[in-house]
Scaffold this active site. Structure first.
Site, mmCIF file in Angstrom:
data_model
loop_
_atom_site.group_PDB
_atom_site.id
_atom_site.type_symbol
_atom_site.label_atom_id
_atom_site.label_comp_id
_atom_site.label_asym_id
_atom_site.label_seq_id
_atom_site.Cartn_x
_atom_site.Cartn_y
_atom_site.Cartn_z
ATOM 1 N N HIS A 261 0.850 -1.200 0.000
ATOM 2 C CA HIS A 261 0.000 0.000 0.000
ATOM 3 C C HIS A 261 0.885 1.248 0.000
ATOM 4 O O HIS A 261 1.960 1.285 0.587
ATOM 5 C CB HIS A 261 -1.011 -0.032 1.146
ATOM 6 C CG HIS A 261 -0.524 0.347 2.498
ATOM 7 N ND1 HIS A 261 -0.428 1.655 2.904
ATOM 8 C CD2 HIS A 261 -0.127 -0.388 3.567
ATOM 9 C CE1 HIS A 261 -0.008 1.693 4.158
ATOM 10 N NE2 HIS A 261 0.196 0.471 4.587
ATOM 11 N N ASP B 219 5.379 3.793 6.862
ATOM 12 C CA ASP B 219 4.206 2.931 6.628
ATOM 13 C C ASP B 219 3.412 3.537 5.490
ATOM 14 O O ASP B 219 2.694 4.513 5.685
ATOM 15 C CB ASP B 219 3.374 2.856 7.916
ATOM 16 C CG ASP B 219 2.087 2.075 7.759
ATOM 17 O OD1 ASP B 219 1.919 1.420 6.738
ATOM 18 O OD2 ASP B 219 1.241 2.138 8.686
ATOM 19 N N GLU C 87 -5.326 1.492 1.950
ATOM 20 C CA GLU C 87 -5.163 0.389 2.907
ATOM 21 C C GLU C 87 -5.533 0.839 4.302
ATOM 22 O O GLU C 87 -6.166 0.110 5.081
ATOM 23 C CB GLU C 87 -3.708 -0.114 2.878
ATOM 24 C CG GLU C 87 -3.464 -1.378 3.712
ATOM 25 C CD GLU C 87 -3.043 -1.122 5.153
ATOM 26 O OE1 GLU C 87 -2.942 -2.109 5.910
ATOM 27 O OE2 GLU C 87 -2.819 0.042 5.547
ATOM 28 N N GLU C 88 -5.155 2.071 4.616
ATOM 29 C CA GLU C 88 -5.362 2.592 5.970
ATOM 30 C C GLU C 88 -6.844 2.832 6.274
ATOM 31 O O GLU C 88 -7.208 3.080 7.413
ATOM 32 C CB GLU C 88 -4.564 3.889 6.180
ATOM 33 C CG GLU C 88 -3.054 3.737 5.987
ATOM 34 C CD GLU C 88 -2.364 2.970 7.124
ATOM 35 O OE1 GLU C 88 -3.052 2.532 8.051
ATOM 36 O OE2 GLU C 88 -1.127 2.821 7.053
ATOM 37 N N ASP D 193 4.461 -5.002 3.851
ATOM 38 C CA ASP D 193 4.006 -3.897 4.696
ATOM 39 C C ASP D 193 4.838 -3.893 5.979
ATOM 40 O O ASP D 193 5.555 -4.856 6.274
ATOM 41 C CB ASP D 193 2.516 -4.093 5.024
ATOM 42 C CG ASP D 193 1.810 -2.794 5.431
ATOM 43 O OD1 ASP D 193 2.490 -1.795 5.736
ATOM 44 O OD2 ASP D 193 0.569 -2.791 5.448
ATOM 45 N N HIS E 291 2.797 4.381 13.185
ATOM 46 C CA HIS E 291 1.848 5.430 12.802
ATOM 47 C C HIS E 291 2.235 6.752 13.454
ATOM 48 O O HIS E 291 1.664 7.166 14.457
ATOM 49 C CB HIS E 291 0.424 5.033 13.205
ATOM 50 C CG HIS E 291 -0.249 4.197 12.172
ATOM 51 N ND1 HIS E 291 -1.610 4.080 12.056
ATOM 52 C CD2 HIS E 291 0.260 3.428 11.177
ATOM 53 C CE1 HIS E 291 -1.912 3.299 11.048
ATOM 54 N NE2 HIS E 291 -0.791 2.870 10.497
#
Ligand SMILES: [Zn+2]
Length: 333
Positions: free
Chosen positions: A62, A165, A195-196, A218, A304
């Site tokens: 992603h 990420d 994706e998130e 990922d 994150h």
């Protein structure tokens, strides 16, 4: 570091991914057979294989990043935002965020910094404006911002940046594409969108590609910092071969095949059992009539947030593993 800087610093909050699509297209175009896109902004890069028993392998990385969307602007010029993806208050408050037009804001917390009790909706963004009208010269309701955080090199080959990420996964996919001259399998490198927001791009791409095998590349957690409890993945421990996360339990034969590649190729590896959080592997797994799914993960600290940290030796191990997988004849069973 040039490619990693370009990938991490390009804007690409989920659903607002045109700039990162352009950057990735530019990087892969000389190494791809065919590049297509779809209605949800996936970038699907195809490279034909020549193996007799080749499979359709979809590798999903992603390319979206988490961010913030403006919901309202108050009379003093402060912005109220909502999260786009999983935003943690503690890693966000007092940091800088940036809008697509370059406008920078500092994130404050309306309940004060004492305990940081509350959520994303208690945050506000200060762009230095003096009033609502003043703010609206730069930012409108519906505009989207991402974290700021340039690439920094740390000790022992470790690197930190915003959007690690999952631009580090994109970096791995791109590096493999650049080295992959004659794959055994038919390879579909999917730089997936959103994706998130719930594995959305990979869900759609898997319907388009109809893969036999799905591999998500990922980030995963790194459980080697003072506050971490449980989990076995470590920075510098090698490529993390996914066994399970919230979204998937990986195909056993696929896990074994990856372990065998690492053993025979002298590639440092560790097992990835992520206690929370999902990946595109979950979306591919339950697509179509069921797809054998697995994952190659990069242990990451502070995932994150504006300073995701990886060890480039792990990244190199992931590149070697994915490259070997693309070139390998499948096990007969
Ligand atoms: Zn994420």
């Amino acid at each position: 570091m040039r490619i990693l800087r370009k990938l991490t610093q390009t804007f690409g909050v989920s659903g607002r991914e045109s700039a990162i699509n352009e950057v990735i297209t530019e990087l892969v175009k000389d190494y791809a057979g065919d590049i297509t896109t779809d209605g949800i902004d996936n970038l699907i890069v195809y490279k034909k294989g020549s193996g007799k028993n080749r499979k359709k392998v979809m590798v999903s990385m992603h390319k979206d990043e988490i961010g913030f969307m403006v919901m309202s602007i108050d009379s003093d010029g402060y912005l109220k935002v909502r999260n786009v993806g999983g935003i943690n208050v503690a890693t966000t408050v007092m940091n800088r965020i940036q809008f697509r037009n370059g406008t920078v804001g500092i994130v404050g917390f309306s309940k004060g910094l004492g305990k940081l009790e509350g959520g994303v909706l208690d945050m506000y963004v200060d762009i230095g404006a003096k009033s609502k009208e003043d703010a609206e010269k730069k930012v409108q309701v519906g505009d989207v911002a991402c974290y700021m955080g340039d690439v920094v090199k740390l000790k022992n080959g470790r690197v930190a940046s915003k959007a690690m990420d999952n631009r580090i996964g994109c970096y791995i996919g791109i590096k493999v594409l650049m080295q992959l001259e004659d794959p055994y399998h038919d390879m579909y490198f999917v730089f997936s969108s959103q994706e998130e927001l719930g594995l959305k791009g990979a869900t759609v791409a898997s319907r388009i590609v109809k893969p036999d095998i799905g591999i998500a590349v990922d980030i995963t957690g790194s459980y080697d910092t003072p506050e971490s409890k449980g989990g076995n993945m470590k920075l510098g421990g090698g490529a993390a071969i996914k066994v399970m996360d919230r979204s998937v339990i990986c195909d056993e034969d696929l896990v074994t095949a990856m372990v065998d590649i690492c053993k025979s190729g002298n590639i440092k590896y560790q097992m990835d059992i992520l206690p929370s959080g999902g990946t595109d592997a979950g979306a591919m797994n339950i697509s179509n009539h069921g797809v054998r799914a697995g994952g190659i993960s990069i242990p990451t600290r502070n995932g994150h947030g504006p300073n995701g940290m990886v060890d480039m030796k792990d990244v190199d191990a992931c590149i070697k593993l994915l490259l070997a997988f693309a070139l390998k004849e499948p096990e007969q069973n």
